[in-house]
Design a protein around this motif. Sequence first.
Motif, short mmCIF file in Angstrom:
data_model
loop_
_atom_site.label_atom_id
_atom_site.label_comp_id
_atom_site.label_asym_id
_atom_site.label_seq_id
_atom_site.Cartn_x
_atom_site.Cartn_y
_atom_site.Cartn_z
N ALA A 393 0.82 -1.21 0.00
CA ALA A 393 0.00 0.00 0.00
C ALA A 393 0.86 1.27 0.00
CB ALA A 393 -0.92 -0.01 1.23
N PHE A 394 2.16 1.12 -0.40
CA PHE A 394 3.04 2.31 -0.44
C PHE A 394 2.63 3.23 -1.59
CE2 PHE A 394 5.68 -1.21 1.15
CZ PHE A 394 6.03 -0.69 2.39
N THR A 395 2.30 2.60 -2.72
CA THR A 395 1.96 3.40 -3.90
C THR A 395 0.51 3.12 -4.27
OG1 THR A 395 2.54 1.65 -5.46
CG2 THR A 395 4.32 3.11 -4.77
N PRO A 396 -0.12 4.04 -4.98
CA PRO A 396 -1.54 3.87 -5.31
C PRO A 396 -1.82 2.61 -6.13
CG PRO A 396 -0.77 6.06 -5.92
CD PRO A 396 0.42 5.28 -5.48
N LYS A 397 -0.75 2.08 -6.82
CA LYS A 397 -0.98 0.91 -7.69
C LYS A 397 -1.55 -0.30 -6.92
CE LYS A 397 3.09 0.76 -9.31
NZ LYS A 397 4.39 0.82 -9.51
N GLY A 398 -1.17 -0.42 -5.65
CA GLY A 398 -1.63 -1.57 -4.86
C GLY A 398 -0.92 -2.85 -5.23
#
Length: 398
Positions: A393-398
């Motif tokens: 969940a660090f980046t919006p990509k998931g």
Amino acid sequence: KNLFNIDDAFLFESELNEEDRLIMETARDYAQSKLEPRALKGNTEEYFDQDIAKEMGEMGLLGVTVPEEYGGSEASYTAYGLIAREVERVDSGYRSFMSVQSSLVMYPISEFGTEEQKQKFLPKLAAGEMIGCFGLTEPDHGSDPGSMVTTAVKTDGGWVLNGAKMWITNSPIADVAVVWAKAKEHKDDKGVIRGFLVEKGMDGFSAPATKYKMSLRASETGELVFDDVFVPDENVFPDIKGLKGPFMCLNSARYGIAWGTVGAAEFCYQQARDYVLDRKQFGKPLAANQLIQTKLANMMTDITQMQMLAYRLGKLKDEGRDHPSMTSLAKRNNCGKALEIARISRDMHGGNGITGDYRVIHHMVNLESVNTYEGTYDIHGLILGREITGIQAFTPKG
Ligand code: TGC
Ligand code: FAD
């Protein structure tokens, strides 16, 4: 009859073997008698005393897990953690120096370095005659070091470094910097992260200090600036590639922080306990109030949990059974709890708590940095969240 120990409720110190106990006692004696007066002065004057580095080296407190042939003591991770606890009981800034020197400079040279690199740097680093620093964070890339923009481009006989690192502990006083940069065979390659040993005095290399910090004032912090710095091939770690290299160092340093924060929290709890027993309001000691007693009970409970986590993680490291997520859990929990304990202790001291005399505000502001560096509280929460759910969940990509 077993007595209850209000400083070691679950008696972890009684589990220590002879060697670990001896190292702990040596570190405690040194920290209390020699380090404390100078650390307090350094904190006020924003000054790091380099004699302390040499003294720690002479006492065998630097790079304790490194093999003896390179100047280390080949001691356990438990011993390393216990040293961090004693140093940080006095000052997180000096523990920072020790963590960087031992885990972030000596460890990678010992693990990833060539024989020549080990011979050249490790004995002097162990003696505190040479100081090291670790450059991963950049001005625009802190929690996400994988996006770093510092590059090392191949040239005849070496590499040319360009870019900058920021928030680097020890940088202004360091003789050698372990620098992580994107190594490119050609200027336009994507590059792969590799580790470089950049030495003081190399052309185009500078390390300006970051001044007016309100936290870790006894620790030197600064930048590392590379302007076409030529680094010879012999100063590159030969095999380690990718983020795994710096993260392996961080596994060790984050573990040390999990122990260091135990020392800071223990100090703040003991100081609060003494204070409320002594200080009277409304005709009775502060300690006679229910609200005060539950605060002390919470502190003791949290510290006991912190001790258990740090002690158990050390044992697992000594047995080679640790996992980086255990380190994230311990680093995150112990920093968060130590900071909370320092803030509550500060509050329990009333007005006196804001003065340097009682030292709790000193720990409180230092722990703000400790909670942020080596992965913030929330970043370690996300590392654990990824472990639990399998979803990053660090980046919006998931
Ligand atoms: P991610 O995809 O998770 O991993 C990339 C590669 O690295 C490997 N790896 C690890 N290996 C060993 N130990 C660990 N703890 C590891 N974590 C990751 C991973 O297996 C993978 O390897 P491979 O072979 O598959 O490529 O990388 P990501 O870019 O998604 O990273 C995510 C995240 C957020 C967890 C990471 O970037 C992170 O931890 N960020 C926090 C940054 C940080 O801690 N910076 C510290 C700077 S140094 C410092 O603060 C010193 S203060 C010193 C003092 O004064 O005491
Ligand atoms: P940012 O990454 O910008 O984060 C700011 C806030 O946003 C934090 O609260 C963070 O938790 C949050 N955040 C970021 N990403 C997310 C997300 N995806 N989801 C939710 N929240 C998020 N680095 C080195 O390389 N070597 C050193 O020796 C060193 N020493 C240091 C000494 C000190 C005193 C300090 C303060 C820092 C040091 N650091 C060092 C840098 C340190 O590791 C970074 O400050 C830390 O990793 C955070 O990066 P940042 O400051 O860029 O904050």
